[in-house]
Design a protein around this motif. Structure first.
Motif, short mmCIF file in Angstrom:
data_model
loop_
_atom_site.label_atom_id
_atom_site.label_comp_id
_atom_site.label_asym_id
_atom_site.label_seq_id
_atom_site.Cartn_x
_atom_site.Cartn_y
_atom_site.Cartn_z
N ARG A 3 0.79 -1.16 -0.10
CA ARG A 3 0.04 -0.21 -0.07
C ARG A 3 1.04 1.26 0.09
O ARG A 3 0.56 2.29 -0.73
CB ARG A 3 -0.90 0.01 1.10
CG ARG A 3 -2.27 -0.17 0.90
CD ARG A 3 -3.18 0.00 2.17
NE ARG A 3 -3.75 -1.01 2.13
CZ ARG A 3 -4.60 -1.42 3.49
NH1 ARG A 3 -4.66 -0.54 4.37
NH2 ARG A 3 -5.52 -2.38 3.49
N ALA A 4 1.77 1.22 0.88
CA ALA A 4 2.91 2.34 1.01
C ALA A 4 3.52 2.55 -0.54
O ALA A 4 3.55 3.87 -0.76
CB ALA A 4 3.96 2.14 1.83
N ALA A 5 3.79 1.74 -1.25
CA ALA A 5 4.75 1.76 -2.62
C ALA A 5 3.55 2.39 -3.56
O ALA A 5 3.91 3.09 -4.07
CB ALA A 5 5.16 0.63 -2.98
N LEU A 6 2.22 1.71 -3.34
CA LEU A 6 1.35 2.33 -4.26
C LEU A 6 0.92 3.80 -3.94
O LEU A 6 0.78 4.60 -5.08
CB LEU A 6 0.17 1.31 -4.18
CG LEU A 6 -1.09 1.56 -5.25
CD1 LEU A 6 -0.43 1.52 -6.82
CD2 LEU A 6 -2.35 0.58 -5.18
N ALA A 7 0.65 3.86 -2.80
CA ALA A 7 0.59 5.52 -2.37
C ALA A 7 1.59 6.34 -2.79
O ALA A 7 1.34 7.59 -3.25
CB ALA A 7 0.23 5.54 -0.89
N THR A 8 2.72 6.02 -2.45
CA THR A 8 4.04 7.06 -3.20
C THR A 8 3.93 7.00 -4.43
O THR A 8 4.26 8.20 -4.83
CB THR A 8 5.30 6.43 -2.37
OG1 THR A 8 5.25 6.10 -1.03
CG2 THR A 8 6.39 7.29 -2.76
#
Length: 147
Positions: A3-8
């Motif tokens: 999720r963090a990679a996708l949001a970034t």
């Protein structure tokens, strides 16, 4: 973690897209150059005319100029057409803040006027009304010297 990679990645793409956009301009305003705020505040002298400095000598008292904070009046001393000194006859002094601004701004305006040898000087930041009154009074004194 995913999720963090996708949001970034999404936020980065959005920032790049926003930075790539150019601000829109109306076609009628595209050819207009912006003016500085002080340029519209003061009278302009057309090119090819005198700046008000004469070839004479003497002390010339400018008109008293009423500003929002008080009256400003100066007297310019000229020697062979050159400004040698400017004496402040009246300045805003109703309260401590007016006195503080005047004591800060007026010597700087005087120094600039003598250096420029005209009333075409920059206003002092924070003392724009006093600066405008000073410039207008100085210009009227130089106009009298020129007459």
């Amino acid at each position: 973690m995913r999720r963090a990679a996708l949001a970034t990645t999404g936020i980065s793409a959005l920032i790049v897209a926003l930075l790539a956009l150019k601000p829109h301009q109306l076609p009628a305003l595209a050819s207009v150059t912006p003016r500085s705020p002080t340029a519209s505040s003061f009278p302009r002298i057309p090119a090819g005319t005198s700046s008000g400095v004469s070839t004479g000598s003497g002390t010339f008292t400018g008109d008293p100029i009423d500003t929002q904070y008080g009256t400003v009046q100066v007297a310019a001393t000229l020697s062979k057409g050159k400004i040698t000194s400017v004496k402040v006859l009246q300045a805003p002094d109703q309260n401590g803040r007016d006195q503080q601004l005047s004591s800060y701004a007026l010597p700087r305006l005087t120094q600039e006027a003598i250096g420029a040898q005209s009333a075409h000087i920059d206003a002092v930041s924070g003392a724009s009304y006093t600066s405008q009154g000073y410039i207008q009074s100085l210009q009227s004194a130089l106009d009298q010297a020129h007459a």
